[in-house]
Design a protein around this motif. Structure first.
Motif, PDB file in Angstrom:
ATOM      1  N   UNK A 148       0.847  -1.136  -0.055  1.00 32.92           N
ATOM      2  CA  UNK A 148       0.011  -0.036   0.044  1.00 32.92           C
ATOM      3  C   UNK A 148       0.858   1.408   0.027  1.00 32.92           C
ATOM      4  N   UNK A 149       0.721   2.224  -0.611  1.00 30.28           N
ATOM      5  CA  UNK A 149       1.202   3.297  -0.806  1.00 30.28           C
ATOM      6  C   UNK A 149       0.447   4.756  -0.237  1.00 30.28           C
ATOM      7  N   UNK A 150       1.278   5.427   0.257  1.00 25.89           N
ATOM      8  CA  UNK A 150       0.648   6.932   0.813  1.00 25.89           C
ATOM      9  C   UNK A 150       1.808   8.058   1.157  1.00 25.89           C
ATOM     10  N   UNK A 151       1.569   8.809   2.058  1.00 23.62           N
ATOM     11  CA  UNK A 151       2.535   9.681   2.380  1.00 23.62           C
ATOM     12  C   UNK A 151       2.410   9.818   4.023  1.00 23.62           C
ATOM     13  N   UNK A 152       3.724  10.468   4.187  1.00 26.19           N
ATOM     14  CA  UNK A 152       3.953  10.781   5.752  1.00 26.19           C
ATOM     15  C   UNK A 152       2.923  11.841   6.162  1.00 26.19           C
ATOM     16  N   UNK A 153       1.895  11.588   6.760  1.00 30.45           N
ATOM     17  CA  UNK A 153       0.712  12.331   7.323  1.00 30.45           C
ATOM     18  C   UNK A 153       1.444  13.358   8.224  1.00 30.45           C
ATOM     19  N   UNK A 154       1.994  13.029   9.057  1.00 30.94           N
ATOM     20  CA  UNK A 154       2.405  13.895  10.454  1.00 30.94           C
ATOM     21  C   UNK A 154       3.431  13.054  10.998  1.00 30.94           C
ATOM     22  N   UNK A 155       4.355  13.838  11.729  1.00 35.81           N
ATOM     23  CA  UNK A 155       5.429  13.166  12.522  1.00 35.81           C
ATOM     24  C   UNK A 155       5.043  13.517  14.134  1.00 35.81           C
ATOM     25  N   UNK A 156       5.710  12.875  14.890  1.00 38.05           N
ATOM     26  CA  UNK A 156       5.776  13.152  16.335  1.00 38.05           C
ATOM     27  C   UNK A 156       4.293  12.989  16.773  1.00 38.05           C
ATOM     28  N   UNK A 157       3.692  12.110  16.506  1.00 42.14           N
ATOM     29  CA  UNK A 157       2.419  11.700  17.044  1.00 42.14           C
ATOM     30  C   UNK A 157       2.594  10.861  18.331  1.00 42.14           C
ATOM     31  N   UNK A 158       1.923  11.221  19.500  1.00 45.42           N
ATOM     32  CA  UNK A 158       1.859  10.508  20.558  1.00 45.42           C
ATOM     33  C   UNK A 158       0.487   9.801  20.810  1.00 45.42           C
ATOM     34  N   UNK A 159       0.465   8.276  20.951  1.00 46.98           N
ATOM     35  CA  UNK A 159      -0.562   7.541  21.234  1.00 46.98           C
ATOM     36  C   UNK A 159      -0.464   7.056  22.841  1.00 46.98           C
ATOM     37  N   UNK A 160      -1.673   6.765  23.416  1.00 51.48           N
ATOM     38  CA  UNK A 160      -1.527   6.305  24.895  1.00 51.48           C
ATOM     39  C   UNK A 160      -1.836   4.743  24.698  1.00 51.48           C
ATOM     40  N   UNK A 161      -0.886   4.008  24.059  1.00 47.86           N
ATOM     41  CA  UNK A 161      -1.045   2.861  23.821  1.00 47.86           C
ATOM     42  C   UNK A 161       0.165   2.009  24.351  1.00 47.86           C
ATOM     43  N   UNK A 162      -0.024   0.967  24.950  1.00 48.05           N
ATOM     44  CA  UNK A 162       1.079   0.132  25.366  1.00 48.05           C
ATOM     45  C   UNK A 162       2.283  -0.008  24.349  1.00 48.05           C
ATOM     46  N   UNK A 163       3.386   0.414  24.691  1.00 48.83           N
ATOM     47  CA  UNK A 163       4.527   0.162  23.638  1.00 48.83           C
ATOM     48  C   UNK A 163       4.872   1.385  22.774  1.00 48.83           C
ATOM     49  N   UNK A 164       3.672   1.860  22.018  1.00 46.39           N
ATOM     50  CA  UNK A 164       3.583   2.815  21.235  1.00 46.39           C
ATOM     51  C   UNK A 164       3.816   4.415  21.986  1.00 46.39           C
ATOM     52  N   UNK A 165       3.376   4.391  23.266  1.00 45.15           N
ATOM     53  CA  UNK A 165       3.770   5.677  23.931  1.00 45.15           C
ATOM     54  C   UNK A 165       4.789   6.057  24.341  1.00 45.15           C
ATOM     55  N   UNK A 166       5.909   4.933  24.007  1.00 42.36           N
ATOM     56  CA  UNK A 166       7.065   5.363  24.233  1.00 42.36           C
ATOM     57  C   UNK A 166       7.849   6.249  22.995  1.00 42.36           C
ATOM     58  N   UNK A 167       7.189   6.324  21.975  1.00 42.81           N
ATOM     59  CA  UNK A 167       7.854   6.997  20.812  1.00 42.81           C
ATOM     60  C   UNK A 167       7.136   7.992  20.253  1.00 42.81           C
ATOM     61  N   UNK A 168       7.651   8.979  19.684  1.00 42.49           N
ATOM     62  CA  UNK A 168       7.132   9.990  18.653  1.00 42.49           C
ATOM     63  C   UNK A 168       6.734   9.252  17.230  1.00 42.49           C
ATOM     64  N   UNK A 169       5.501   8.947  17.036  1.00 47.90           N
ATOM     65  CA  UNK A 169       5.277   8.108  15.880  1.00 47.90           C
ATOM     66  C   UNK A 169       5.000   8.540  14.533  1.00 47.90           C
ATOM     67  N   UNK A 170       5.379   8.019  13.330  1.00 46.45           N
ATOM     68  CA  UNK A 170       5.151   8.505  12.131  1.00 46.45           C
ATOM     69  C   UNK A 170       3.738   8.080  11.766  1.00 46.45           C
ATOM     70  N   UNK A 171       2.772   9.140  11.402  1.00 41.93           N
ATOM     71  CA  UNK A 171       1.567   8.897  10.719  1.00 41.93           C
ATOM     72  C   UNK A 171       1.585   8.876   9.324  1.00 41.93           C
ATOM     73  N   UNK A 172       0.515   7.713   8.814  1.00 37.37           N
ATOM     74  CA  UNK A 172       0.693   7.772   7.417  1.00 37.37           C
ATOM     75  C   UNK A 172      -0.473   7.336   6.891  1.00 37.37           C
ATOM     76  N   UNK A 173      -0.919   7.738   5.936  1.00 35.35           N
ATOM     77  CA  UNK A 173      -2.404   7.237   5.291  1.00 35.35           C
ATOM     78  C   UNK A 173      -2.218   6.119   4.188  1.00 35.35           C
ATOM     79  N   UNK A 174      -0.847   5.436   4.004  1.00 36.38           N
ATOM     80  CA  UNK A 174      -0.780   4.159   3.441  1.00 36.38           C
ATOM     81  C   UNK A 174      -1.380   3.271   4.399  1.00 36.38           C
ATOM     82  N   UNK A 175      -2.255   2.352   3.973  1.00 37.98           N
ATOM     83  CA  UNK A 175      -3.301   1.396   4.517  1.00 37.98           C
ATOM     84  C   UNK A 175      -2.369   0.706   5.333  1.00 37.98           C
TER      85      UNK A 175
END
Length: 378
Positions: free
Chosen positions: A198-225
Motif C-alpha cells: 500500500x502507498x501513501x505519504x507521511x501524514x504527520x510526525x511526532x504523534x503520541x498515542x497512549x497505547x502500550x509500547x507505542x507511547x514510548x515513541x514519537x510516531x510516524x502517521x501515514x495514510x498508507x493502508x
C-alpha cells in the motif's frame, strides 16, 4: 479512540496496568506501579556484537526509473526481505505440537541476512509457544525468540536457515518530511494476502498515542493502508529504505487512512540491545505514579502540574535520593513535566546509569535532587 494492532484483536488504550516509569506504555486512568522488573524469558541470546545489514541486502531504488512506477520498484526491491510471522499457541489438550494452533499472525522484516535476524512487534509474538516465519520464496521456517520488549512493542526473532536471505536497508526516520511518499509492505489477514503493498505519504510526525509500547515513541502517521496483520512490517521510503515499523491503526468508525509506525531510528538502539544482550535496557526510578493526578485536578488543589509519586520502592534509586510518596515531579533537568506521560518520555531520552536532576513539589515548596537512573530489563 480504538486501534487495531494485529490480525485478531482490537487495540485500545489500557485503563489499568503495571509498568516501569521509564517507559509508561499506556496512561489512561488508574495507579501505575513503576519499578517491577520483568524477568527475561528470551531464548538463544546473542553474545557478540552484531552489525545489522550483514549479508545480502535489498538493492537501492532508482526513483527516476523510466517505468515511472516508483512504488513498483520499491516493492520489487524490498519485498524479498519482508516475512510473515505466525503466532502458534496452545489450544485444548497438548499432545506434542498437535495442541498448537495459529492464534494470530503479523509481519516482519529481515535486518541481518547473515545471521537470520528479523524485526517485528512484540504484540505479534506475545504469548507464542511456537513461531513460524514465511519467506517470500515460499519457505516456512520455525523461528526462535531473541528478545522481546513490551515497553517499546519491539521484538527480534531468528531463523536458523540463512540460505538466500535478503535483508532490508535501514533509513533515517529523522530525515522524513511531512508529505513525503512512503510504502507499507506486510501480510494483512495472513498468508493469503502476503506481501501486500500500500502507498501513501507521511501524514504527520511526532504523534503520541497512549497505547502500550507505542507511547514510548514519537510516531510516524501515514495514510498508507495499515491493516490487521501489517503489524511488524516495514514502512519504506522511495529509496527502498525502511524508515518505520508499522504497528497500529486508528480503527474508530468514521476515520480512514490513519496508520502509525515506530520510527526506525528510535527503534534501532533497542533492536541492537535485544540482539546483543537478549533484552532491551531501560532507565527507571523505582516509583509508582498515579496518573489520575491531572493538570485540572492539581489546579483545583493549588498544586503544580506534574507526575504524582504514589509510592517509592524502598532501597530503590529514587528512595536513596530522598524522593517520597506525595511528591510531584515538575521537571527532569530543564524539561517541564505536566503529567505521567511527560515524565516517561523525558526519562526515555536517558540511559541507565545517567544522572538527572529532578525538580519536585512537596509541602508547598519546590525542591531539587540528583538521581542516578536504574537499569530495568524486560
Amino acid at each position: 479512540m480504538s486501534y487495531y494492532n494485529d490480525g485478531s484483536s482490537k487495540r485500545r488504550p489500557s485503563t489499568f496496568f503495571i509498568v516501569v516509569i521509564a517507559l509508561v506504555s499506556a496512561i489512561v486512568g488508574g495507579l501505575i506501579a513503576v519499578g517491577i522488573v520483568v524477568p527475561n524469558v528470551n531464548a538463544n541470546r546473542a553474545t557478540n556484537q552484531v552489525v545489522l545489514g550483514q549479508g545480502q541486502t535489498t538493492p537501492p531504488v532508482n526513483v527516476t526509473n523510466p517505468t515511472g512506477f516508483p512504488v513498483a520498484e520499491v516493492s520489487k526491491a524490498v519485498g524479498p526481505a519482508v516475512v510473515g510471522v505466525g503466532n502458534f499457541q496452545q489450544s485444548g489438550r497438548l499432545f506434542g505440537n498437535s495442541g498448537l494452533s495459529e492464534a494470530g499472525s503479523g509481519s516482519g522484516f529481515i535486518v541481518d541476512a547473515k545471521n537470520g535476524y528479523i524485526v517485528t512487534n512484540n504484540h505479534v509474538i506475545e504469548g507464542a509457544k511456537k513461531l513460524v516465519v514465511s519467506l517470500a520464496d515460499g519457505r516456512n521456517l520455525d523461528a526462535t525468540l531473541v528478545g522481546a520488549d513490551a515497553r517499546t512493542d519491539l521484538a527480534v526473532i531468528k531463523i536458523s536457515s540463512v540460505d538466500n536471505l535478503t535483508a532490508v536497508q535501514l533509513g533515517d526516520s529523522e530525515k522524513l518530511q511531512v508529505g513525503e511518499p512512503v510504502v507499507a509492505i506486510g501480510n494483512p489477514g495472513g498468508q493469503e494476502f502476503a506481501r501486500s503493498v500500500t502507498a501513501g505519504v507521511v501524514s504527520a510526525k511526532n504523534r503520541v498515542l497512549q497505547i502500550q509500547g507505542e507511547s514510548s515513541f514519537n510516531l510516524i502517521q501515514t495514510d498508507a493502508a495499515i491493516n490487521p496483520g501489517n503489524s511488524g512490517g516495514p514502512l519504506v521510503n522511495y529509496q527502498g529504505q525502511v524508515v518505520g515499523i508499522n504497528s497500529v491503526k486508528n480503527a474508530e468508525p468514521g476515520f480512514e487512512g490513519m496508520g502509525f509506525a515506530i520510527p526506525i531510528t528510535d527503534a534501532l538502539p533497542f533492536i541492537q540491545q535485544m540482539i546483543e544482550k537478549g533484552y532491551a535496557s531501560h532507565p527507571g526510578l523505582y516509583v509508582s505514579i498515579d496518573d489520575r493526578y491531572t493538570e485540572e485536578w492539581a489546579a483545583q488543589q493549588g498544586w503544580p502540574a506534574g507526575a504524582y509519586i504514589a509510592k517509592v520502592l524502598s532501597g530503590g534509586t529514587a528512595d536513596k535520593a530522598g524522593i517520597k510518596a506525595g511528591d510531584v515531579v515538575t521537571k527532569v533537568n530543564e524539561v517541564t513535566i505536566n503529567n505521567a506521560l511527560d515524565l516517561t518520555r523525558a526519562l526515555f531520552k536517558f540511559k541507565p546509569g545517567d544522572e538527572v536532576k529532578l525538580t519536585y513539589y512537596r509541602d508547598g515548596a519546590t525542591k531539587e535532587v540528583s538521581v542516578t537512573l536504574a537499569e530495568l530489563k524486560q
